[in-house]
Design an enzyme around this catalytic site. Structure first.
Site, PDB file in Angstrom:
ATOM      1  N   LYS A   1       0.815  -1.221   0.000  1.00  0.00           N
ATOM      2  CA  LYS A   1       0.000   0.000   0.000  1.00  0.00           C
ATOM      3  C   LYS A   1       0.852   1.276   0.000  1.00  0.00           C
ATOM      4  CE  LYS A   1      -3.303   1.288   3.067  1.00  0.00           C
ATOM      5  NZ  LYS A   1      -4.034   1.007   4.280  1.00  0.00           N
TER       6      LYS A   1
ATOM      7  N   GLY B   1      18.788   3.396  -7.504  1.00  0.00           N
ATOM      8  CA  GLY B   1      18.010   2.229  -7.935  1.00  0.00           C
ATOM      9  C   GLY B   1      17.756   2.204  -9.444  1.00  0.00           C
TER      10      GLY B   1
HETATM   11  C1  R5P Z   1      13.167   9.909 -12.527  1.00  0.00           C
HETATM   12  O1  R5P Z   1      12.211  10.272 -13.162  1.00  0.00           O
HETATM   13  C2  R5P Z   1      14.505  10.529 -12.655  1.00  0.00           C
HETATM   14  O2  R5P Z   1      14.814  10.815 -13.997  1.00  0.00           O
HETATM   15  C3  R5P Z   1      15.590   9.663 -12.044  1.00  0.00           C
HETATM   16  O3  R5P Z   1      15.746   8.524 -12.843  1.00  0.00           O
HETATM   17  C4  R5P Z   1      15.227   9.249 -10.653  1.00  0.00           C
HETATM   18  O4  R5P Z   1      14.868  10.354  -9.897  1.00  0.00           O
HETATM   19  C5  R5P Z   1      16.402   8.551  -9.992  1.00  0.00           C
HETATM   20  O5  R5P Z   1      16.052   8.153  -8.697  1.00  0.00           O
HETATM   21  P1  R5P Z   1      16.767   6.922  -8.014  1.00  0.00           P
HETATM   22  O6  R5P Z   1      18.253   7.126  -8.125  1.00  0.00           O
HETATM   23  O7  R5P Z   1      16.284   6.957  -6.587  1.00  0.00           O
HETATM   24  O8  R5P Z   1      16.311   5.679  -8.701  1.00  0.00           O
END
Ligand code: R5P
Length: 281
Positions: free
Chosen positions: A185, A217
Site C-alpha cells: 500500500k 536504484g
Molecule cells: C526519474 O524520473 C529521474 O529521472 C531519475 O531517474 C530518478 O529520480 C532517480 O532516482 P533513483 O536514483 O532513486 O532511482
C-alpha cells in the site's frame, strides 16, 4: 545585474551574503552593502541541497530583506529540491513543487534559473504557479564528457527512463521504459523492463544519462538490464548527484559502471566520481 552570492555558492563568485549559525543551529543572515542594491537588478546565487529545509529558510530570510530594496530579483539554484513530488496520486498528497514555486514567487523572485528541473520536460522557459523558470540543461556537457571518454570508439546514448529522455534526443539516443509495480500500500518498487525500439545493445559501449541519481536504484536496474542484453562498457552521467543513502556512488561503480560523472550542481567530494563544473549561469 548585481550578484548576491551565499557561502553555499562560493564556487560561482566571492560570497557577499554572510550566513552563520547560532548555538541552537538557527540561521543568521546579513547581506553586505545592501543599500547599494536600491532598484538594481539582482541575481542571488545559492544552493538548496543538502539540508534543503535549512537552505530554503535561509533563502527566505535573504529574500525578505532584498525585496525591501529592489523588486527585480532573479534566483539561481543549480538543483531544485522538492521538485520530485510534482503530482498528486492519492488523496491528501501535497504537491511540494507547487508549494515551493508559490513560496518563491510570494517572496519576490521574478525568475528562477535552475538545471534539469525534475518537473520540467526539457530545457527552456516555463512557468509553474506563475513563477517564471528558466530550465537549463547539463545534458550537452555530460555528452561531451562521454565523447572524450570513449574517444574514437562508438557508443550508444541511453536514458534510464522517459523523464530524462530529452538528454538523449540530440545524440540519436534511446530511452528505457521504467515499469512501476506496487509492492504494498505504501511503497512503490520501480524496475526497468524493456528497451524502446528493440534496440540491440549487444557488444555496444553505452553512455547512460539521467537528470538525478538519488538512491541509485534506477541506474543500477538499468545497467543490470543492459548487461543482461550483452552491453560492453557502461558509463553513467547525471546532472544531480543527490546520492541519498549509504555509499550510493560506490554501489553504482561496483556494479557494471566503468565511470560515474556528475556536475557540481550539488557539491560532492568523492574521489571515485568525476565532477564536471557547470558553466556560469
Ligand atoms: C526519474 O524520473 C529521474 O529521472 C531519475 O531517474 C530518478 O529520480 C532517480 O532516482 P533513483 O536514483 O532513486 O532511482
Amino acid at each position: 545585474m548585481r550578484k548576491l552570492i551565499t557561502p553555499y555558492a562560493a564556487d560561482f563568485g566571492k560570497p557577499n551574503i554572510v550566513i552563520k549559525h547560532f548555538p541552537d543551529t538557527e540561521s543568521y543572515v546579513q547581506i553586505l552593502r545592501i543599500n547599494s542594491l536600491k532598484n538594481e537588478k539582482v541575481i542571488i546565487y545559492h544552493r538548496l541541497y543538502p539540508e534543503p529545509e535549512k537552505r530554503l529558510f535561509e533563502l527566505l530570510l535573504i529574500l525578505s530583506q532584498v525585496k525591501k530594496e529592489t523588486k527585480k530579483i532573479e534566483l539561481f539554484v543549480p538543483y531544485l529540491p522538492y521538485a520530485r513530488q510534482d503530482k498528486s496520486h492519492r488523496d491528501g498528497e501535497v504537491i511540494s513543487a507547487d508549494v515551493l514555486c508559490k513560496m518563491l514567487k510570494s517572496y519576490g523572485v521574478k525568475k528562477l534559473i535552475t538545471y534539469d528541473c525534475h518537473f520540467l520536460p526539457r530545457p527552456g522557459n516555463f512557468k509553474r504557479c506563475e513563477l517564471p523558470i528558466e530550465n537549463k540543461s547539463a545534458g550537452k556537457q555530460l555528452l561531451a564528457h562521454a565523447k572524450k571518454y570513449f574517444g574514437k570508439k562508438e557508443f550508444l546514448v541511453i536514458s534510464p527512463d522517459q523523464g530524462s529522455s530529452y538528454f538523449v534526443e540530440n545524440a540519436q539516443g534511446y530511452a528505457l521504459h521504467k515499469k512501476r509495480s506496487r509492492i504494498n500500500k505504501h511503497d512503490i518498487k520501480t524496475e526497468v523492463c524493456m528497451v524502446e525500439c528493440g534496440i540491440c545493445v549487444k557488444d555496444k559501449n553505452i553512455c547512460m544519462l539521467d537528470d538525478i541519481i538519488a538512491t541509485g536504484g534506477t541506474i543500477i536496474r538499468a545497467m543490470e538490464h543492459l548487461k543482461e542484453k550483452g552491453a560492453k562498457k557502461i558509463i553513467v552521467g547525471a546532472t544531480h548527484g543527490v546520492f541519498c543513502g549509504e555509499k550510493i556512488a560506490e554501489k553504482i561503480l561496483k556494479g557494471h559502471c566503468d565511470e560515474l560523472f556528475i556536475t557540481n550542481a550539488i557539491l560532492n567530494q568523492n574521489n571515485s566520481i568525476k565532477i564536471l563544473k557547470l558553466s556560469e549561469k
